[in-house]
Structure formats: C-alpha cells, structure tokens
Write a protein that holds these residues in place. Sequence first.
Motif, PDB file in Angstrom:
ATOM      1  N   VAL A  32       0.882  -1.169   0.000  1.00  0.00           N
ATOM      2  CA  VAL A  32       0.000   0.000   0.000  1.00  0.00           C
ATOM      3  C   VAL A  32       0.919   1.217   0.000  1.00  0.00           C
ATOM      4  CG1 VAL A  32      -1.658   1.342   1.346  1.00  0.00           C
ATOM      5  CG2 VAL A  32      -1.827  -1.143   1.290  1.00  0.00           C
ATOM      6  N   GLY A  33       0.653   2.146  -0.892  1.00  0.00           N
ATOM      7  CA  GLY A  33       1.434   3.380  -0.948  1.00  0.00           C
ATOM      8  C   GLY A  33       0.527   4.543  -0.613  1.00  0.00           C
ATOM      9  N   LEU A  34       1.018   5.477   0.179  1.00  0.00           N
ATOM     10  CA  LEU A  34       0.153   6.579   0.591  1.00  0.00           C
ATOM     11  C   LEU A  34       0.961   7.843   0.868  1.00  0.00           C
ATOM     12  CD1 LEU A  34      -0.904   6.007   4.274  1.00  0.00           C
ATOM     13  CD2 LEU A  34       0.546   4.405   3.076  1.00  0.00           C
ATOM     14  N   ALA A  35       0.270   8.947   0.928  1.00  0.00           N
ATOM     15  CA  ALA A  35       0.937  10.225   1.181  1.00  0.00           C
ATOM     16  C   ALA A  35       1.424  10.282   2.618  1.00  0.00           C
ATOM     17  CB  ALA A  35      -0.038  11.368   0.908  1.00  0.00           C
ATOM     18  N   ALA A  36       2.612  10.861   2.811  1.00  0.00           N
ATOM     19  CA  ALA A  36       3.159  11.046   4.161  1.00  0.00           C
ATOM     20  C   ALA A  36       2.402  12.195   4.832  1.00  0.00           C
ATOM     21  CB  ALA A  36       4.647  11.369   4.076  1.00  0.00           C
ATOM     22  N   THR A  37       1.841  11.904   5.996  1.00  0.00           N
ATOM     23  CA  THR A  37       1.113  12.938   6.740  1.00  0.00           C
ATOM     24  C   THR A  37       1.795  13.135   8.088  1.00  0.00           C
ATOM     25  OG1 THR A  37      -0.330  11.232   7.611  1.00  0.00           O
ATOM     26  CG2 THR A  37      -1.088  12.405   5.654  1.00  0.00           C
ATOM     27  N   ALA A  38       1.187  13.947   8.939  1.00  0.00           N
ATOM     28  CA  ALA A  38       1.802  14.263  10.231  1.00  0.00           C
ATOM     29  C   ALA A  38       1.848  13.044  11.156  1.00  0.00           C
ATOM     30  CB  ALA A  38       1.030  15.401  10.900  1.00  0.00           C
ATOM     31  N   GLU A  39       0.929  12.111  10.961  1.00  0.00           N
ATOM     32  CA  GLU A  39       0.905  10.963  11.873  1.00  0.00           C
ATOM     33  C   GLU A  39       2.134  10.073  11.664  1.00  0.00           C
ATOM     34  OE1 GLU A  39      -2.866   9.274  10.939  1.00  0.00           O
ATOM     35  OE2 GLU A  39      -2.216   8.589   8.972  1.00  0.00           O
ATOM     36  N   GLY A  40       2.517   9.336  12.695  1.00  0.00           N
ATOM     37  CA  GLY A  40       3.749   8.553  12.638  1.00  0.00           C
ATOM     38  C   GLY A  40       3.604   7.293  11.803  1.00  0.00           C
ATOM     39  N   MET A  41       4.738   6.672  11.448  1.00  0.00           N
ATOM     40  CA  MET A  41       4.737   5.430  10.688  1.00  0.00           C
ATOM     41  C   MET A  41       4.023   4.326  11.465  1.00  0.00           C
ATOM     42  SD  MET A  41       5.640   5.286   7.585  1.00  0.00           S
ATOM     43  CE  MET A  41       6.077   3.623   7.056  1.00  0.00           C
ATOM     44  N   GLU A  42       4.079   4.371  12.813  1.00  0.00           N
ATOM     45  CA  GLU A  42       3.426   3.335  13.631  1.00  0.00           C
ATOM     46  C   GLU A  42       1.931   3.299  13.323  1.00  0.00           C
ATOM     47  OE1 GLU A  42       5.478   5.678  14.778  1.00  0.00           O
ATOM     48  OE2 GLU A  42       7.163   4.263  14.787  1.00  0.00           O
ATOM     49  N   THR A  43       1.336   4.472  13.185  1.00  0.00           N
ATOM     50  CA  THR A  43      -0.096   4.555  12.871  1.00  0.00           C
ATOM     51  C   THR A  43      -0.365   3.952  11.497  1.00  0.00           C
ATOM     52  OG1 THR A  43       0.030   6.672  14.009  1.00  0.00           O
ATOM     53  CG2 THR A  43      -2.043   6.156  12.901  1.00  0.00           C
ATOM     54  N   VAL A  44       0.501   4.290  10.537  1.00  0.00           N
ATOM     55  CA  VAL A  44       0.352   3.756   9.173  1.00  0.00           C
ATOM     56  C   VAL A  44       0.434   2.232   9.206  1.00  0.00           C
ATOM     57  CG1 VAL A  44       1.431   3.663   6.881  1.00  0.00           C
ATOM     58  CG2 VAL A  44       1.307   5.849   8.114  1.00  0.00           C
ATOM     59  N   ILE A  45       1.432   1.728   9.938  1.00  0.00           N
ATOM     60  CA  ILE A  45       1.635   0.278  10.010  1.00  0.00           C
ATOM     61  C   ILE A  45       0.440  -0.402  10.669  1.00  0.00           C
ATOM     62  CG2 ILE A  45       3.040  -1.499  11.161  1.00  0.00           C
ATOM     63  CD1 ILE A  45       5.455   0.509  10.616  1.00  0.00           C
ATOM     64  N   SER A  46      -0.017   0.140  11.792  1.00  0.00           N
ATOM     65  CA  SER A  46      -1.127  -0.531  12.481  1.00  0.00           C
ATOM     66  C   SER A  46      -2.430  -0.411  11.693  1.00  0.00           C
ATOM     67  CB  SER A  46      -1.293   0.021  13.906  1.00  0.00           C
ATOM     68  OG  SER A  46      -1.609   1.392  13.829  1.00  0.00           O
ATOM     69  N   ARG A  47      -2.523   0.614  10.843  1.00  0.00           N
ATOM     70  CA  ARG A  47      -3.755   0.773  10.064  1.00  0.00           C
ATOM     71  C   ARG A  47      -3.791  -0.153   8.859  1.00  0.00           C
ATOM     72  NH1 ARG A  47      -4.347   6.535   8.467  1.00  0.00           N
ATOM     73  NH2 ARG A  47      -4.696   6.802  10.689  1.00  0.00           N
ATOM     74  N   TYR A  48      -2.645  -0.348   8.175  1.00  0.00           N
ATOM     75  CA  TYR A  48      -2.683  -1.046   6.889  1.00  0.00           C
ATOM     76  C   TYR A  48      -2.138  -2.477   6.907  1.00  0.00           C
ATOM     77  CZ  TYR A  48      -4.019   3.503   5.180  1.00  0.00           C
ATOM     78  OH  TYR A  48      -4.679   4.676   4.992  1.00  0.00           O
TER      79      TYR A  48
END
Lengths: 253, 253
Positions: free
Chosen positions: A221-237
Amino acid sequence: MEIKERDLMGGLAKGLKVIEAFSLEKPRLSISDASAVTGLDRATARRCLLTLSAAGYAAYDGKFFSLTPRVLRLGTGCLATMPLPRIVQPFLDQLSESIDQSSSVSILDETEIVYVARAAQRRVMSISLMPGSRLPAYCTSMGRVLLAALPDNETRRLLEASPRTQRTERTITDISALMAEIVATRERGYASIDQEVELGLRSVAVPLLNSRGRTVAALNVGLAATAEGMETVISRYIPSLLSAREELKGMLP
Amino acid sequence: MEIKERDLMGGLAKGLKVIEAFSLEKPRLSISDASAVTGLDRATARRCLLTLSAAGYAAYDGKFFSLTPRVLRLGTGCLATMPLPRIVQPFLDQLSESIDQSSSVSILDETEIVYVARAAQRRVMSISLMPGSRLPAYCTSMGRVLLAALPDNETRRLLEASPRTQRTERTITDISALMAEIVATRERGYASIDQEVELGLRSVAVPLLNSRGRTVAALNVGLAATAEGMETVISRYIPSLLSAREELKGMLP
C-alpha cells in the motif's frame, strides 16, 4: 543441459540488447547512439536496427530509429503468460477500494522490482506506475520484502549490484544498514518505507507466498506522508495486507 | 535506406518470433512446441531458446522453457519510450472519475488495438485490461475509430487480415458491412459498439489527434449494457469524450 557456444545465436542476444537501449530518456536512437548505449560496434548495432525495422519492431525516419507497438508483443507476451496478475488483480481492486489507498503487486528482476498489477485510488507519486513499471528494490517496501526472501549472500550480491542513489535525505544506501533492514523485514514479516523513494511517499509491504510457502511476489500500500507517525500507518494497513495475503495463499503459482 | 539481405541478422528475427510464441494458453514451451508454433525447424528453435536462456530472458526446467521478468524490459521499454501514456493518463483519470465509468486509450498495431493507458471504475468486461492488453480492432469502438483514420485500401487490407470471429450474435464480421460502419464512423467522428466484443458490454470512442490533425490514438468509455438505448449512451458520453479530445489536442506527439 549444458549450453555450448555453438548452440547460441549471437545476433539474438545483441538485438535484445539494442531493444533494451531505448528508454524514456532516449526514445529515438541513431546507429551511433545504439552503439554507444549497448557497447556493440557500429556495424553490429546497424545490422540489429535494420533487422528490427525489417521485422516491424522499429521505425526509421532516415536518421533515427524508434520502437513500434509491435515490441509490446514481446514484453506483454510475458505479462500475459504470467497467471499472477490475473489472479491478484481482483483482490487488489477490493483491497484498494476498502482502504481507499493505492495498492500494487510486484516481482523481483535482479536489482529492480517490476509492477505486475496495480489498483490506484489517487496519485501520490510523481511518476505514474503501471504494470511493467520498474523501481529499484533497495529503497522500496516491496523490494525489501522480496530481497528478504533470498539467502543473505544473494541479497548482498544484488545490493552491491544496485545503483544505490540517495533519492531523498532518508534513503538508506549503505550496504550494512540495508542488510540490517532486510533481516529485520524478514523477522517481522513486513517492510515499511518512510519517504526513501521520494519525499511525501510512504509504503508498507508484505510477501505473497505460494502453496509451498515460497515468496513469489510482494503486495504493498502506498500513501501520502502525513503528520501521523509510521506506527499509525503500520497498524492501520498491515492487518489488511496480511488478510489479503492469507486469502491469496495457495492460489499463487 | 535500402535494406539488403546481408544487413539482416536472421537469428534476431527468429528469436523474437520465439518470444512471441509464448502466450497465456502456452506459457511453457518445449523445443518441439516452439518449433510447431513458430514454423522454425527444431534445431533453430532450440538455438533460439538456449540463447534466450543464456541471456536471462527464459528459464529452463529440463523439459520446458518459460519467459522470465527480464522479457518485460523489452515491451515496457517500448511503453516507457512512448510519451502518449504519460500525457493521457491524468486526463483519463479525471474523465473516468467525472463520468464514473472506465475509460481507456489505445493505439493500432496491425489488426489489433493495444491499450496504452486505462482508468477503471468498475469491472464490466470478463477479461481484465491493462496497458499492453490487446483486442481485435474490427469489433471494438477504438479499433473502428483507428481503422477509420486509414485510407480505405489499408483499412480493407487489415480487415481481410483479421481473424473476424463471431464473438457474440451482434458482432459484425462481413467485410462490406464493416467497411460501411467504418466509413460512417469517419463521417460522424465517433464509433459506438453495442455488445459486439462481449454480451453486456457497450463502448463509445473518439479519435485523439495530434497538433497536425493526425489520428494518433483512440479514447473510449466502456460500460455495462442496460435497458436504455445506445442513443442515450451516445448523448451522455460523447460530449465528455469530445471535450477530453479538445483538451488533449496539440499535446500529443
């Protein structure tokens, strides 16, 4: 089977080199250009280009050669012979729609990943990706996952053979640091990339296994970098990626 | 430049034939298979396959050859050298989203259309289409538009060379009837297809012109066949296609 010198057609290997010499940067080549890019002598480059023209794979305007749509029969002949894109595409469409982000499947070709299927939700990257598109393996999440599936000595050989460009300030280019990342990827079962390919782009990837447990492709999954941390991205996807992986398990060749 | 026999590399043309022999139906070929599909003698087919293996374009399991991802460098080299996909993709994404239907751009390669860009909204066709996918020109809306841009004698030659399969009960296969459709397409500036490719699928297409007014590609919308008439489909989508065409005019090579 042992391959002997007399079993080989020199002209074929050279001609394929000439086809590979065409690129987005150099879509039109003179005989001298083709000779310079391939390292073949001028007479050989000329015979290759003329043969490609006569067979309908190249067009010639009197000075420059360019490739024709017929060349697409070669590469897409290969994509068409791969069951993988056809099997994964519906899963990819569903995944991408449910998480509202772009998702792709790729395979490894030496130091590069090759996209074989893609479902795009919005444009995040500056370059457009399609089946057949290539990116370096060392700095992409799918590349890290595919490299992690290889024996360490093979991974190291490929990293050493990679042109390891510092694409952004975050790109890891040091071999030891990359090897450590790849070992960590193997242990945790997924890779995450925070703006190493280009600024503003993040990506997480998992390996896709066949029924024998061999890694045959990577799913991301590729997505735009936002203010939230990578941990959030990882736990979401990562959960969605892992569940798509489970559904595909046993279906892949 | 006049091409003389001694300017040609026989092995190159034969090897490319062998690569084209691989297909979805025949992803793995023995030496005899390759010889049968290409018409090359067994010794020549063998040398081509061994050369492809030695150069990394084919893998050999002791009995069968299959193509490797390296072959994708050839065809996608061609797609990558075409500015067309990169120029049209953003327009296609926008068009497809605004009308909530799938939209594609294709070019002509002899009797077939080749997809070079696609924006998919939902799956209507039974087959999955991606850049590089091919369909016959005679029965597709984009094919009719591209054939309509050629001189009549060239159009007729391509129709005669097409395997004109009766894909559905609605497919036009008669040459005179097809020529009449193509002349009508040229006059009205668009083509519409009602379930000639497969049942349940309709499509409308317009030509894309470059700055010199030459047709260089076709743009279509494909959608599910519903109870409403083709007239409704045409009046709903042709204006969007024509306005995308106007925006693209002058941008295409």
